[in-house]
Scaffold this active site. Structure first.
Site, PDB file in Angstrom:
ATOM      1  N   ARG A  95      27.407   1.051  35.081  1.00 58.71           N
ATOM      2  CA  ARG A  95      28.064  -0.257  35.183  1.00 58.71           C
ATOM      3  C   ARG A  95      28.146  -0.848  33.786  1.00 58.71           C
ATOM      4  O   ARG A  95      27.165  -0.793  33.030  1.00 58.71           O
ATOM      5  CB  ARG A  95      27.232  -1.224  36.027  1.00 58.71           C
ATOM      6  CG  ARG A  95      26.954  -0.765  37.412  1.00 58.71           C
ATOM      7  CD  ARG A  95      28.026  -1.072  38.394  1.00 58.71           C
ATOM      8  NE  ARG A  95      28.323  -2.484  38.571  1.00 58.71           N
ATOM      9  CZ  ARG A  95      29.410  -2.920  39.213  1.00 58.71           C
ATOM     10  NH1 ARG A  95      30.292  -2.069  39.673  1.00 58.71           N
ATOM     11  NH2 ARG A  95      29.614  -4.209  39.369  1.00 58.71           N
ATOM     12  N   HIS A 113      23.817   7.784  25.331  1.00 54.65           N
ATOM     13  CA  HIS A 113      25.243   8.063  25.513  1.00 54.65           C
ATOM     14  C   HIS A 113      25.501   9.511  25.093  1.00 54.65           C
ATOM     15  O   HIS A 113      25.018   9.946  24.044  1.00 54.65           O
ATOM     16  CB  HIS A 113      26.075   7.103  24.658  1.00 54.65           C
ATOM     17  CG  HIS A 113      27.540   7.294  24.835  1.00 54.65           C
ATOM     18  ND1 HIS A 113      28.203   6.894  25.982  1.00 54.65           N
ATOM     19  CD2 HIS A 113      28.477   7.872  24.038  1.00 54.65           C
ATOM     20  CE1 HIS A 113      29.486   7.218  25.871  1.00 54.65           C
ATOM     21  NE2 HIS A 113      29.674   7.808  24.704  1.00 54.65           N
TER      22      HIS A 113
HETATM   23  C1  GAR Z   1      23.743  11.469  30.954  1.00 54.91           C
HETATM   24  O1  GAR Z   1      24.429  12.534  30.367  1.00 54.91           O
HETATM   25  C2  GAR Z   1      23.933  10.197  30.156  1.00 54.91           C
HETATM   26  O2  GAR Z   1      23.994  10.409  28.767  1.00 54.91           O
HETATM   27  C3  GAR Z   1      25.273   9.731  30.675  1.00 54.91           C
HETATM   28  O3  GAR Z   1      25.235   9.983  32.047  1.00 54.91           O
HETATM   29  C4  GAR Z   1      24.382  11.101  32.296  1.00 54.91           C
HETATM   30  C5  GAR Z   1      23.359  10.683  33.320  1.00 54.91           C
HETATM   31  O4  GAR Z   1      22.609  11.779  33.758  1.00 54.91           O
HETATM   32  N1  GAR Z   1      25.485   8.358  30.386  1.00 54.91           N
HETATM   33  C6  GAR Z   1      26.673   7.820  30.186  1.00 54.91           C
HETATM   34  O5  GAR Z   1      27.718   8.446  30.229  1.00 54.91           O
HETATM   35  C7  GAR Z   1      26.649   6.331  29.907  1.00 54.91           C
HETATM   36  N2  GAR Z   1      27.895   5.893  29.433  1.00 54.91           N
HETATM   37  P1  GAR Z   1      21.195  11.584  34.424  1.00 54.91           P
HETATM   38  O6  GAR Z   1      21.400  10.620  35.596  1.00 54.91           O
HETATM   39  O7  GAR Z   1      20.831  12.933  34.913  1.00 54.91           O
HETATM   40  O8  GAR Z   1      20.248  11.034  33.406  1.00 54.91           O
END
Ligand code: GAR
Length: 192
Positions: A95, A113
């Site tokens: 979000r 990120h």
């Molecule tokens: C991760 O790769 C994180 O860096 C990314 O979502 C994934 C969550 O994985 N975050 C974003 O893209 C934020 N903009 P996880 O739930 O297994 O930690």
């Protein structure tokens, strides 16, 4: 021994970075204690895992709040303050935050990120890095500011982009680094 600062983790899905943080925090010298996991999605797989570890797992579903993002955040904010939280780690929290919550937690909220910021803010980072012909992808832990994926960088890790990589191949290679980088970044903050 003085108690460690209490920290919260925000998730929206599987929560693998959350697990990496909580597992790292089992080391006696880890600087914070994760006492609360928050999700905007009651079905987030990571919530059940957190609860199974004895960590308070709070779902604040954004849907009943409709377009009133700030009202949703005010409910989360109250829970964070009631729990005595001093650091928030966004870990796959999908979000976009309003200036309200960012302002309440300025200097106390960090994010991971999946790109080498300032490249590829927003979504589809791995696809964009491959399409651009980049030699490296990676991940960044940064302070959260009002601009999306825009705050000061704390730590980064890079991985090679190999010939024939799909976005999923690259995402998997980067995720391995994310799981090391996020705990390292939290340690780094408190080592200053
Ligand atoms: C991760 O790769 C994180 O860096 C990314 O979502 C994934 C969550 O994985 N975050 C974003 O893209 C934020 N903009 P996880 O739930 O297994 O930690």
């Amino acid at each position: 021994m003085t108690p460690k600062p209490k920290a919260a983790i925000f998730i929206s899905g599987r929560g693998s970075n959350m697990m990496a943080l909580i597992e790292a925090s089992r080391d006696a010298d880890f600087p914070v204690e994760f006492t609360l996991v928050v999700s905007n999605d009651p079905g987030a797989a990571g919530l059940a895992w957190a609860a199974s570890q004895g960590i308070a797992a709070l779902a604040v579903d954004h849907k009943p709040f409709g377009k009133d993002r700030e009202a949703h955040e005010r409910e989360i904010d109250a829970a964070l303050k009631a729990a005595g939280i001093e650091l928030i780690c966004l870990a796959g929290y999908m979000r976009i935050l309003t200036p309200y919550l960012v302002g309440q937690w300025a200097g106390k909220m960090i994010n991971i990120h999946p790109s080498l910021l300032p490249k590829y803010k927003g979504l589809h980072t791995h696809e964009r890095a491959i399409e651009a012909g980049d030699s490296f992808g990676g991940c960044t832990v940064h302070w959260v500011s009002e601009g999306v994926d825009d705050g000061d960088i704390i730590l980064q890790a890079q991985v090679p982009i190999l010939k024939g990589d799909t976005p999923d191949d690259l995402a998997a290679r980067v995720l391995i680094e994310e799981h090391k980088l996020y705990p390292a970044a939290v340690r780094h903050l408190y080592a200053r």
